[in-house]
Design an enzyme around this catalytic site. Structure first.
Site, PDB file in Angstrom:
ATOM      1  N   ASP A  49    -108.287   8.279  -2.410  1.00 54.27           N
ATOM      2  CA  ASP A  49    -108.701   9.047  -3.342  1.00 54.27           C
ATOM      3  C   ASP A  49    -107.670  10.188  -3.653  1.00 54.27           C
ATOM      4  O   ASP A  49    -107.036  10.257  -4.599  1.00 54.27           O
ATOM      5  CB  ASP A  49    -110.034   9.867  -2.596  1.00 54.27           C
ATOM      6  CG  ASP A  49    -111.163  10.321  -3.589  1.00 54.27           C
ATOM      7  OD1 ASP A  49    -110.814  11.265  -4.146  1.00 54.27           O
ATOM      8  OD2 ASP A  49    -112.310   9.794  -3.698  1.00 54.27           O
ATOM      9  N   GLY A  91    -113.950   3.538   7.509  1.00 46.54           N
ATOM     10  CA  GLY A  91    -114.271   2.723   6.112  1.00 46.54           C
ATOM     11  C   GLY A  91    -113.679   1.452   5.769  1.00 46.54           C
ATOM     12  O   GLY A  91    -114.375   0.767   5.280  1.00 46.54           O
ATOM     13  N   PHE A 129    -118.141   8.488  -7.400  1.00 47.95           N
ATOM     14  CA  PHE A 129    -118.377   8.228  -6.067  1.00 47.95           C
ATOM     15  C   PHE A 129    -119.037   6.884  -5.510  1.00 47.95           C
ATOM     16  O   PHE A 129    -119.677   6.528  -6.746  1.00 47.95           O
ATOM     17  CB  PHE A 129    -119.365   9.497  -5.598  1.00 47.95           C
ATOM     18  CG  PHE A 129    -119.530   9.335  -3.889  1.00 47.95           C
ATOM     19  CD1 PHE A 129    -118.586   9.989  -3.397  1.00 47.95           C
ATOM     20  CD2 PHE A 129    -120.372   8.651  -3.379  1.00 47.95           C
ATOM     21  CE1 PHE A 129    -118.624   9.627  -1.769  1.00 47.95           C
ATOM     22  CE2 PHE A 129    -120.534   8.340  -2.141  1.00 47.95           C
ATOM     23  CZ  PHE A 129    -119.719   9.061  -0.999  1.00 47.95           C
TER      24      PHE A 129
HETATM   25  N1  HPA Z   1    -117.134   7.083  -1.558  1.00 48.23           N
HETATM   26  C1  HPA Z   1    -117.297   6.897  -0.105  1.00 48.23           C
HETATM   27  N2  HPA Z   1    -116.185   7.572   0.584  1.00 48.23           N
HETATM   28  C2  HPA Z   1    -115.443   8.234  -0.143  1.00 48.23           C
HETATM   29  C3  HPA Z   1    -115.136   8.039  -1.603  1.00 48.23           C
HETATM   30  C4  HPA Z   1    -116.188   7.644  -2.111  1.00 48.23           C
HETATM   31  O1  HPA Z   1    -116.208   7.405  -3.642  1.00 48.23           O
HETATM   32  N3  HPA Z   1    -113.943   8.857  -1.661  1.00 48.23           N
HETATM   33  C5  HPA Z   1    -113.506   8.909  -0.511  1.00 48.23           C
HETATM   34  N4  HPA Z   1    -114.265   8.690   0.291  1.00 48.23           N
END
Ligand code: HPA
Ligand code: MG
Length: 178
Positions: free
Chosen positions: A105, A47, A154
């Site tokens: 998160d 990510g 999300f």
């Molecule tokens: N979006 C995408 N990936 C994630 C999120 C989110 O809100 N929270 C933790 N991983």
């Protein structure tokens, strides 16, 4: 414009211009805090790759970058999952390390991973995250640099996915309610 991915609809949330403005502010702060320290930036895949790239190219100080992937597996102890780093070849001893995340998160992953970093005896460790969701936090993890604190919703885009898709969207979207 709304975006449809699989069974979900996402609506615009934070513009590319606003993202660029905040990432530039974080970079300016890091440039000040780390002048002469030659920090090692460690991006957590998948990510963080967009945020890490944008942040890193705005650093004007001497700095290195590397990426790792975290894998979690059930440990034998009652403490639950163990998180281990794949691809961490750098020697962290006496280095100033900046961990770069897309989103904090619950904080579970970073909480589990921190001991592995500390075992390598870095001179210092700070966390830079693009997003954090304070209302979702369940573990004692605190970002030192955070572009945006958001509600517990999300989100999608700017490196973050829904079922593997949407990472290439340059702005941030949020799941449409109902
Ligand atoms: N979006 C995408 N990936 C994630 C999120 C989110 O809100 N929270 C933790 N991983
Ligand atoms: Mg994901």
């Amino acid at each position: 414009m709304d975006i449809h991915i699989i069974d979900k609809t996402f609506v615009p949330f934070i513009s590319a211009a606003k993202i660029n403005e905040r990432v530039s502010e974080l970079a300016a702060t890091i440039n000040r805090d780390y002048a002469g320290k030659k920090p090692l930036v460690i991006g957590i895949l998948n990510g963080s790759f967009i945020f890490a790239a944008d942040l890193f190219r705005l650093l004007t100080i001497e700095a290195e970058i590397s990426f790792i992937k975290l894998a979690s597996y059930k440990g034998t102890s009652s403490t639950g999952n163990v998180v281990t780093a794949i691809g961490m070849e750098e020697n962290l001893k006496d280095r100033h390390v900046i961990i770069v995340e897309d989103i904090i998160d619950t904080g579970k992953t970073l909480h589990a991973f921190m001991p592995e970093i500390m075992n390598r005896q870095p001179a210092s460790v700070k966390i830079a995250t693009f997003l954090s969701k304070p209302d979702a936090l369940k573990y004692d993890v605190k970002a030192d640099y955070c572009a945006f604190e958001i509600e517990n919703k999300f989100v999608l885009g700017y490196g973050m996915d829904y079922d593997g898709l949407g990472r290439n969207i340059p702005e941030l979207y949020v799941l449409k309610e109902n």
